[in-house]
Enzyme design. Sequence first.
Site, PDB file in Angstrom:
ATOM      1  N   ASP A 190      10.047  -6.672  -5.916  1.00  0.00           N
ATOM      2  CA  ASP A 190       9.145  -5.764  -4.702  1.00  0.00           C
ATOM      3  C   ASP A 190      10.189  -4.641  -3.748  1.00  0.00           C
ATOM      4  O   ASP A 190      11.455  -4.982  -4.049  1.00  0.00           O
ATOM      5  CB  ASP A 190       9.101  -6.946  -3.335  1.00  0.00           C
ATOM      6  CG  ASP A 190       8.999  -6.546  -2.273  1.00  0.00           C
ATOM      7  OD1 ASP A 190       8.954  -5.003  -1.593  1.00  0.00           O
ATOM      8  OD2 ASP A 190       8.635  -7.507  -1.356  1.00  0.00           O
ATOM      9  N   TYR A 210       5.013  10.902   3.509  1.00  0.00           N
ATOM     10  CA  TYR A 210       4.943  10.147   2.198  1.00  0.00           C
ATOM     11  C   TYR A 210       4.054  11.640   1.031  1.00  0.00           C
ATOM     12  O   TYR A 210       4.607  11.700   0.615  1.00  0.00           O
ATOM     13  CB  TYR A 210       2.768  10.379   2.238  1.00  0.00           C
ATOM     14  CG  TYR A 210       2.109   9.814   0.694  1.00  0.00           C
ATOM     15  CD1 TYR A 210       2.275   8.579   0.320  1.00  0.00           C
ATOM     16  CD2 TYR A 210       1.656  10.790   0.312  1.00  0.00           C
ATOM     17  CE1 TYR A 210       1.848   8.378  -1.339  1.00  0.00           C
ATOM     18  CE2 TYR A 210       1.197  10.403  -0.873  1.00  0.00           C
ATOM     19  CZ  TYR A 210       0.827   9.290  -1.394  1.00  0.00           C
ATOM     20  OH  TYR A 210       0.509   8.930  -2.796  1.00  0.00           O
ATOM     21  N   LYS A 242       6.879  12.800  -2.341  1.00  0.00           N
ATOM     22  CA  LYS A 242       6.339  12.455  -3.600  1.00  0.00           C
ATOM     23  C   LYS A 242       7.248  13.653  -4.214  1.00  0.00           C
ATOM     24  O   LYS A 242       7.477  13.561  -5.046  1.00  0.00           O
ATOM     25  CB  LYS A 242       4.952  12.763  -3.733  1.00  0.00           C
ATOM     26  CG  LYS A 242       4.756  11.584  -3.120  1.00  0.00           C
ATOM     27  CD  LYS A 242       4.859  10.375  -4.558  1.00  0.00           C
ATOM     28  CE  LYS A 242       3.400   9.339  -3.963  1.00  0.00           C
ATOM     29  NZ  LYS A 242       4.187   8.225  -4.605  1.00  0.00           N
TER      30      LYS A 242
END
Length: 244
Positions: free
Chosen positions: A62, A167, A171
């Site tokens: 995790d 997001y 990236k």
Amino acid sequence: MSTYEKIALVTGATRGLGFETVRQLARNGVFVLLGARDLATGREKAEALRAEGLAVEAIEIDLNRPETIDAAASTIAEQFGRLDILINNAGILLLDTDNFPSVAPTQTLRETYEVNFIGTLLVTQKLLPLIRRAASGRIVNLSSSVGSLWWNGDPANPSPDVKWLGYAASKTALNMLTVQLAFELRDTPIKVNSVCPGYVMTDLNRGGGYVTIEDGVRASVKYALLDEAGPTGQFFNTDGPINW
């Protein structure tokens, strides 16, 4: 120690792209560790793939719990002695709150960065010693075209108004990890690349994509199985190289 030719770990592999990546790698003769945040769920998923005759085993990992990353690295070292392929697939997209820069909540950015970049970096750091033991290690980072500065700056791109700041920026940072790590490992057999699966129909985007999961994993599998002549430190989708 394992007698399998290649050992792989796929993070975030209980559903969607991760699960199908495990399946496709296993179909190519790789022994695959199916990374799962919840081990019970991971074991169920691994059993489903073993029922297809595939060599798959679940492992707890995790990205929000560093102790599970340490434990996974220790388990892989004890059971296999090396890791040939690492696919950093795990990631989050907080669709309800991620937004344009003027309104994106800083907490959303922190949570997204913590998983998509820092968590991925930690996994890579902890597993790199095992990848160095492989004859030809491969690291594939699941990125996205929305993390490309070129893509974001081109008004002619297919979705110019897609601007999830958290997001996308996470990236972009992941792509930087790819470039810098590939440079650091340039004198080794290890190859590191980023891939964009396309706008895939997954739970991550609530099924809003148009690319099938089966097609979406093609790039991940291809660059995980690169031969010695293959590229490193580059960014690809299923059609080939794309701009950073």
